[in-house]
Design a protein around this motif. Structure first.
Motif, PDB file in Angstrom:
ATOM      1  N   THR A 228      61.214  38.607  23.704  1.00  0.00           N
ATOM      2  CA  THR A 228      59.798  38.546  24.054  1.00  0.00           C
ATOM      3  C   THR A 228      59.635  38.952  25.512  1.00  0.00           C
ATOM      4  O   THR A 228      60.528  38.723  26.329  1.00  0.00           O
ATOM      5  CB  THR A 228      59.201  37.140  23.850  1.00  0.00           C
ATOM      6  N   VAL A 229      58.491  39.555  25.825  1.00  0.00           N
ATOM      7  CA  VAL A 229      58.193  40.027  27.174  1.00  0.00           C
ATOM      8  C   VAL A 229      56.868  39.411  27.618  1.00  0.00           C
ATOM      9  O   VAL A 229      55.869  39.477  26.888  1.00  0.00           O
ATOM     10  CB  VAL A 229      58.085  41.561  27.222  1.00  0.00           C
ATOM     11  N   THR A 230      56.876  38.800  28.807  1.00  0.00           N
ATOM     12  CA  THR A 230      55.659  38.273  29.433  1.00  0.00           C
ATOM     13  C   THR A 230      55.508  38.918  30.800  1.00  0.00           C
ATOM     14  O   THR A 230      56.484  39.086  31.521  1.00  0.00           O
ATOM     15  CB  THR A 230      55.719  36.739  29.566  1.00  0.00           C
ATOM     16  N   TRP A 231      54.282  39.287  31.158  1.00  0.00           N
ATOM     17  CA  TRP A 231      54.011  40.063  32.378  1.00  0.00           C
ATOM     18  C   TRP A 231      52.905  39.356  33.156  1.00  0.00           C
ATOM     19  O   TRP A 231      51.833  39.080  32.622  1.00  0.00           O
ATOM     20  CB  TRP A 231      53.592  41.470  31.977  1.00  0.00           C
ATOM     21  N   PHE A 232      53.205  39.013  34.422  1.00  0.00           N
ATOM     22  CA  PHE A 232      52.265  38.282  35.264  1.00  0.00           C
ATOM     23  C   PHE A 232      51.805  39.164  36.424  1.00  0.00           C
ATOM     24  O   PHE A 232      52.547  40.029  36.890  1.00  0.00           O
ATOM     25  CB  PHE A 232      52.922  37.040  35.878  1.00  0.00           C
ATOM     26  N   SER A 233      50.605  38.893  36.925  1.00  0.00           N
ATOM     27  CA  SER A 233      50.155  39.483  38.184  1.00  0.00           C
ATOM     28  C   SER A 233      49.515  38.370  39.004  1.00  0.00           C
ATOM     29  O   SER A 233      49.534  37.202  38.625  1.00  0.00           O
ATOM     30  CB  SER A 233      49.133  40.602  37.938  1.00  0.00           C
ATOM     31  N   ASN A 234      48.912  38.734  40.141  1.00  0.00           N
ATOM     32  CA  ASN A 234      48.262  37.739  40.981  1.00  0.00           C
ATOM     33  C   ASN A 234      47.071  37.072  40.301  1.00  0.00           C
ATOM     34  O   ASN A 234      46.615  36.020  40.736  1.00  0.00           O
ATOM     35  CB  ASN A 234      47.790  38.379  42.287  1.00  0.00           C
ATOM     36  N   VAL A 235      46.536  37.706  39.253  1.00  0.00           N
ATOM     37  CA  VAL A 235      45.380  37.116  38.580  1.00  0.00           C
ATOM     38  C   VAL A 235      45.788  36.255  37.393  1.00  0.00           C
ATOM     39  O   VAL A 235      44.944  35.682  36.725  1.00  0.00           O
ATOM     40  CB  VAL A 235      44.395  38.212  38.107  1.00  0.00           C
ATOM     41  N   GLY A 236      47.080  36.141  37.112  1.00  0.00           N
ATOM     42  CA  GLY A 236      47.552  35.303  36.020  1.00  0.00           C
ATOM     43  C   GLY A 236      48.364  36.085  35.016  1.00  0.00           C
ATOM     44  O   GLY A 236      49.058  37.051  35.352  1.00  0.00           O
ATOM     45  N   ILE A 237      48.310  35.675  33.753  1.00  0.00           N
ATOM     46  CA  ILE A 237      49.107  36.286  32.688  1.00  0.00           C
ATOM     47  C   ILE A 237      48.383  37.528  32.182  1.00  0.00           C
ATOM     48  O   ILE A 237      47.249  37.459  31.724  1.00  0.00           O
ATOM     49  CB  ILE A 237      49.323  35.296  31.533  1.00  0.00           C
ATOM     50  N   LEU A 238      49.051  38.695  32.255  1.00  0.00           N
ATOM     51  CA  LEU A 238      48.472  39.935  31.750  1.00  0.00           C
ATOM     52  C   LEU A 238      48.740  40.088  30.254  1.00  0.00           C
ATOM     53  O   LEU A 238      47.883  40.544  29.513  1.00  0.00           O
ATOM     54  CB  LEU A 238      49.018  41.125  32.515  1.00  0.00           C
TER      55      LEU A 238
END
Length: 355
Positions: free
Chosen positions: A58-68
């Motif tokens: 599984t792949v999870t991708w985060f940025s400064n605004v939260g979970i993409l």
């Protein structure tokens, strides 16, 4: 969780997000055809050459605004079929106009759904950076450290000392209240090749500080340029810093430690449509140091131009940048950045408006 449209064939599985950032995730066995696209190229390998291939990841991708996007299955259906040494090559395409921290979390599972290993990495989208950044990630058997027990490992957590499952800012009250103030020590083998640049996200919204009086000032307009008054006038964005000796002149210099430090001074005496000269003395711990000084400002179209100069020496050396801020721009800042150096020292910062 966001929706996804999935196309499959023998060579690739594509996830296209429904985000306003027009982000797409492309998981491919061979990514040569996408080498000219902007974003991240992530190669994932097993924690041991002899370890059995997992059933899926599984792949999870985060940025400064939260979970993409969260827990995207690889592949969407069926069992993972690695080709060559890599379990998968993940191409993450994103709008380079949206700068800031990006963090990736990858987990592998057996056919019973039990987690076998994890990997995490963080990097930053950079204005004028490389078209495709290379990240090489090695899974770690078992679970990574998760000090605040929010199911986001410290290496991917923007607030590793305070539970923050949604990864939004500001951080909850806790030992590290603030953004990315703890930089965990990696437990895994990551980048075989260095990512070129790392810069803090674009500056947040500020009042327009352009003075009414347009007479150009003479002399240095930097506050506390030699750090004789500690860190007064300078703002921490990331990483610890101390004003101490030895300095190039006087008693102090600014020493930024931690390998990923970023301090700035917002320039109140800001004149648009003017030419500036920025100079500084600085040093690292080796003659190939990656200590940098630069500037950033916000244009009327909300883009954030910047430029940096290296201070590549173990002894104090001087560097200089000349630049022009166009009419209508705001939020000029001078930036001191430690990029993967044990310690960077800065002294005698000077910013003058060319008359």
């Amino acid at each position: 969780m966001m929706g996804a449209h999935i196309l499959t064939n023998a060579m690739k599985t594509r996830f296209e997000s429904l985000l306003p950032l027009t982000m797409a995730v492309l998981l491919v066995a061979c990514a040569d055809e996408d080498s000219g696209r902007s974003g991240f190229l992530v190669s994932v390998v097993n924690h041991s050459p002899s370890a059995p291939a997992p059933s899926h990841m599984t792949v999870t991708w985060f940025s400064n605004v939260g979970i993409l996007f969260e827990n995207q299955r690889v592949p969407e259906k069926g069992k993972l079929e690695p080709e060559g040494a890599a379990l998968a090559t993940i191409v993450i395409d994103t709008d380079l106009g949206v700068m800031g921290t990006r963090r990736i979390l990858i987990r592998s599972f057996n056919d019973k759904g039990e987690m076998l290993a994890e990997a995490a990495e963080r990097d930053l989208m950079v204005p004028l950076g490389p078209v495709r950044k290379q990240l090489n990630i090695k899974l770690v058997a078992g679970a990574l450290d998760d000090g605040d027990m929010d199911n986001v490992p410290d290496l991917a957590d923007n607030c590793p000392g305070a539970a923050n499952k949604q990864q939004t800012l500001p951080c909850p009250a806790g030992p590290d209240a603030g953004a990315d103030t703890i930089q965990p020590t990696p437990r895994f083998d990551t980048n075989d090749m260095m990512v070129d640049m790392r810069v803090d996200p674009p500056m947040d919204t500020m009042p327009d500080l352009r003075p009414v009086n347009t007479d150009l000032p003479a002399g240095n307009i930097i506050v506390n340029p030699g750090f004789e008054d500690g860190t007064t006038g300078w703002e921490m964005v990331l990483g610890a810093a101390t004003a101490k000796g030895p300095g190039k002149s006087g008693s102090n210099a600014m020493y930024i430690t931690g390998g990923d430090g970023y301090w700035r001074q917002r320039v109140a005496a800001f004149y648009d449509n003017a030419t500036y000269r920025l100079s500084a003395w600085g040093k690292g711990t080796t003659n190939a140091s990656k200590c940098r000084i630069g500037y950033q400002y916000k244009r009327s179209d909300n883009s954030n131009p910047n430029e940096f100069a290296l201070l590549s020496s173990a002894n104090f050396v001087r560097t200089e940048i000349m630049f022009t801020v166009p009419k209508g721009a705001t939020n000029l800042s001078v930036i001191l950045q430690n990029f993967d150096e044990p310690e960077c020292a800065y002294d005698d910062i000077e910013l003058t408006v060319m008359r």
